[in-house]
Design a protein around this motif. Structure first.
Motif, mmCIF file in Angstrom:
data_model
loop_
_atom_site.group_PDB
_atom_site.id
_atom_site.type_symbol
_atom_site.label_atom_id
_atom_site.label_comp_id
_atom_site.label_asym_id
_atom_site.label_seq_id
_atom_site.Cartn_x
_atom_site.Cartn_y
_atom_site.Cartn_z
ATOM 1 N N ASP A 1 0.989 -1.220 -0.001
ATOM 2 C CA ASP A 1 -0.064 -0.006 -0.070
ATOM 3 C C ASP A 1 0.862 1.126 -0.071
ATOM 4 O OD1 ASP A 1 0.809 -0.143 2.419
ATOM 5 O OD2 ASP A 1 -1.078 0.229 3.422
ATOM 6 N N GLU A 2 2.097 0.979 0.327
ATOM 7 C CA GLU A 2 3.104 2.279 0.405
ATOM 8 C C GLU A 2 3.187 3.040 -0.973
ATOM 9 O OE1 GLU A 2 6.038 2.346 3.114
ATOM 10 O OE2 GLU A 2 5.335 0.703 4.372
ATOM 11 N N VAL A 3 2.777 2.056 -1.899
ATOM 12 C CA VAL A 3 3.065 2.763 -3.222
ATOM 13 C C VAL A 3 1.953 4.050 -3.505
ATOM 14 C CG1 VAL A 3 3.755 0.795 -4.337
ATOM 15 C CG2 VAL A 3 1.214 1.190 -4.686
ATOM 16 N N VAL B 1 -0.706 6.826 11.622
ATOM 17 C CA VAL B 1 -1.389 5.549 11.541
ATOM 18 C C VAL B 1 -1.264 4.682 10.481
ATOM 19 C CG1 VAL B 1 -3.861 5.009 11.046
ATOM 20 C CG2 VAL B 1 -3.411 7.123 12.366
ATOM 21 N N ARG B 2 -1.017 3.220 10.988
ATOM 22 C CA ARG B 2 -0.945 2.267 9.942
ATOM 23 C C ARG B 2 -2.262 1.367 9.983
ATOM 24 N NH1 ARG B 2 2.001 5.301 8.541
ATOM 25 N NH2 ARG B 2 4.144 5.349 7.912
ATOM 26 N N ASP B 3 -2.295 0.499 9.040
ATOM 27 C CA ASP B 3 -3.755 -0.356 9.037
ATOM 28 C C ASP B 3 -3.051 -1.878 9.185
ATOM 29 O OD1 ASP B 3 -5.887 -1.928 8.304
ATOM 30 O OD2 ASP B 3 -6.241 -0.796 6.407
ATOM 31 N N ASP C 1 11.925 12.270 13.662
ATOM 32 C CA ASP C 1 11.081 11.906 12.910
ATOM 33 C C ASP C 1 11.836 11.175 11.734
ATOM 34 O OD1 ASP C 1 8.662 10.702 11.889
ATOM 35 O OD2 ASP C 1 7.773 12.979 11.904
ATOM 36 N N ARG C 2 11.126 10.093 10.919
ATOM 37 C CA ARG C 2 11.715 9.597 9.751
ATOM 38 C C ARG C 2 11.441 10.694 8.738
ATOM 39 N NH1 ARG C 2 8.569 4.367 7.916
ATOM 40 N NH2 ARG C 2 10.131 3.256 9.159
ATOM 41 N N PRO C 3 12.424 11.030 7.774
ATOM 42 C CA PRO C 3 12.267 11.844 6.816
ATOM 43 C C PRO C 3 11.333 11.266 5.821
ATOM 44 C CG PRO C 3 14.678 11.279 6.776
ATOM 45 C CD PRO C 3 14.029 10.447 7.801
ATOM 46 N N GLY C 4 10.375 12.412 5.248
ATOM 47 C CA GLY C 4 9.240 11.818 4.483
ATOM 48 C C GLY C 4 8.379 10.882 4.959
ATOM 49 N N HIS C 5 8.285 10.988 6.289
ATOM 50 C CA HIS C 5 7.262 10.080 6.961
ATOM 51 C C HIS C 5 5.933 10.008 6.383
ATOM 52 C CE1 HIS C 5 6.636 7.924 11.219
ATOM 53 N NE2 HIS C 5 6.139 7.381 10.279
ATOM 54 N N ASP C 6 5.345 8.927 6.033
ATOM 55 C CA ASP C 6 3.744 8.896 5.624
ATOM 56 C C ASP C 6 3.126 8.843 6.879
ATOM 57 O OD1 ASP C 6 4.300 8.531 2.869
ATOM 58 O OD2 ASP C 6 4.295 6.360 2.860
HETATM 59 P P1 TYD Z 1 7.730 -0.057 9.929
HETATM 60 O O1 TYD Z 1 7.345 -1.228 10.814
HETATM 61 O O2 TYD Z 1 9.105 0.438 9.637
HETATM 62 O O3 TYD Z 1 6.514 -0.127 8.702
HETATM 63 P P2 TYD Z 1 6.437 1.150 7.555
HETATM 64 O O4 TYD Z 1 7.284 2.192 7.740
HETATM 65 O O5 TYD Z 1 6.767 0.381 6.299
HETATM 66 O O6 TYD Z 1 4.965 1.511 7.814
HETATM 67 O O7 TYD Z 1 6.983 1.298 10.765
HETATM 68 C C1 TYD Z 1 5.809 1.447 11.166
HETATM 69 C C2 TYD Z 1 5.404 2.751 11.874
HETATM 70 O O8 TYD Z 1 6.356 2.686 13.007
HETATM 71 C C3 TYD Z 1 5.921 3.984 11.105
HETATM 72 O O9 TYD Z 1 5.023 4.990 11.123
HETATM 73 C C4 TYD Z 1 7.251 4.318 11.553
HETATM 74 C C5 TYD Z 1 7.171 3.844 13.032
HETATM 75 N N1 TYD Z 1 8.336 3.546 13.741
HETATM 76 C C6 TYD Z 1 8.835 4.045 14.874
HETATM 77 O O10 TYD Z 1 7.909 5.095 15.417
HETATM 78 N N2 TYD Z 1 9.818 3.670 15.645
HETATM 79 C C7 TYD Z 1 10.475 2.723 15.087
HETATM 80 O O11 TYD Z 1 11.809 2.520 15.717
HETATM 81 C C8 TYD Z 1 10.183 2.066 13.808
HETATM 82 C C9 TYD Z 1 10.785 1.162 13.262
HETATM 83 C C10 TYD Z 1 9.070 2.574 13.239
#
Ligand code: TYD
Ligand code: NAD
Length: 342
Positions: free
Chosen positions: A125-127, A212-214, A271-276
């Motif tokens: 779904d990340e596409v 949010v993840r599903d 935060d992760r850069p470009g974080h969805d």
């Molecule tokens: P992840 O399991 O890497 O899956 P994806 O990025 O493919 O969805 O990450 C799930 C979520 O959790 C995502 O929003 C990033 C977050 N996350 C953290 O907050 N801390 C962490 O150490 C990791 C690995 C992910």
């Protein structure tokens, strides 16, 4: 059928190999390079089954593919092999292109040349990129990947479309939401948090933790992929999702509650850069066309997952040594990308 599973030593692939051996009479050839994410311990017991064969090799190795597809008279390919972690794709995108894009292209070409009758591309779904607070991804949502990982998967996904449109090659694409369950490599959110919590280490939550993840239990994904293989329409695309939207921080709280631990280990990090921000899947198409629906509810799936990581501590402790320590330091160590406060 003789089925070639690529990436069958990884998290979802190994669950899928077990699924096939349990639920079909098919013969399964597992082609896996055994990168950092591939682990033959995920397949313990399978090697005793005469319907199973493991081959260590690279999906980019044309000669190997040619020989294997012919020698094993492969009827169908289920393609899981990939570099799969977003954070790693931020550190080093190149291998994501060579494995996920070029590897898929070579596998498509050789499969087509060998007369393979069905090819399932396990996309993601990340596409689709990121959603706002409303709405769901449908198969008609535009592809708008935001990480190098997602872009490489989108390229592979579209190559499959092109092979169907141009050559009539019978490819089916699945785009699934986040999976969880046994054998997930402890770089991903759920196993990383469980392992860190059990070892009393900080739990690194990215940004505000409100992404949010599903979540879908892995065996439900395997069943969807198998339905796509057996009954999916050539050229078809199927979204797969659990209907289990959850904010990361709430998920971490839930895991801690299950483990009977307090929240003091939670550490908000850069935060992760470009974080969805949000993923959510509309799976009504696969339900209507193939009769698929999730069968493991979130409470049951989480209980099974936490119990598995508690019981299989040796599995993840062994992984969290050596190269994993270097990875962890690169991602989370002092002065590194996810270190420090928000
Ligand atoms: P992840 O399991 O890497 O899956 P994806 O990025 O493919 O969805 O990450 C799930 C979520 O959790 C995502 O929003 C990033 C977050 N996350 C953290 O907050 N801390 C962490 O150490 C990791 C690995 C992910
Ligand atoms: P994983 O990283 O656990 O496993 C990937 C496997 O591929 C490993 O066994 C690795 O050794 C193998 N591999 C890597 N490069 C290879 C190459 N060049 N040749 C042969 N084998 C190679 O990944 P996963 O989480 O099990 O994901 C499997 C597939 O499902 C991926 O294509 C991923 O994009 C997709 N997917 C994953 C999720 C998820 O939540 N994990 C969700 C949707 C889709």
């Amino acid at each position: 059928m003789n089925i070639l599973v690529t990436g069958g030593a990884g998290f979802i692939g190994s669950n899928h190999v077990r699924y096939l051996l349990r639920n079909s009479d098919d013969r399964v050839v597992n082609l896996d390079l055994l990168t950092y994410a591939g682990n033959l311990e995920n397949l313990a017991g399978c090697e005793d089954d005469p319907r199973y064969r493991f081959v260590r090799g690279d999906i980019r190795d044309r000669e190997l593919l040619r020989t294997l597809l012919q020698q094993e008279a492969i009827d169908a390919v289920v393609h899981f092999a990939a570099e799969s972690h977003v954070d790693r794709s931020v550190e080093g995108p190149e291998v994501f292109i060579t494995t996920n894009v070029l590897g898929t292209e070579i596998l498509l070409e050789e499969s087509r040349a060998a007369g393979v009758r069905k090819f399932v591309m396990v996309s993601t779904d990340e596409v689709y990129g990121s959603l706002g607070s409303e709405g769901h991804f449908t198969e008609n949502s535009p592809l708008a990947p935001n990480s190098p990982y997602a872009a490489s998967k989108a390229a592979a996904d579209l190559l499959c479309r092109a092979f169907f449109k141009t050559f009539g090659f019978p490819v089916v694409v699945t785009r699934c939401s986040n999976n969880y369950g046994p054998y997930q490599f402890p770089e991903k959110l759920i196993p990383l948090m469980i392992a860190n919590a059990l070892e009393g280490k900080p739990l690194p939550v990215y940004g505000d933790g409100l992404q949010v993840r599903d979540w879908l239990f892995v065996e439900d994904h395997c069943r969807a992929v198998d339905l796509a293989l057996r009954h999916g329409r050539p050229g078809g695309v199927y979204n797969v999702g659990g209907g289990n939207e959850m904010r990361n921080l709430d998920l971490v709280h839930l895991l801690l509650d299950k483990l009977g631990l307090g929240r003091e280990l939670i550490t908000f990090v850069a935060d992760r850069p470009g974080h969805d921000r949000r993923y959510a899947i509309d799976a009504s198409h696969i339900t209507a066309e193939l009769g698929w629906a999730p069968s493991v509810d979130f409470a049951t799936g989480m209980a099974r997952t936490v119990d598995w990581y508690l019981a299989e501590r040796a599995w993840w402790e062994k992984i969290r040594t050596g190269r994993y320590v270097e990875y962890y330091d690169l991602m989370y160590g002092p002065g590194r990308r996810h270190a420090g406060g928000v």
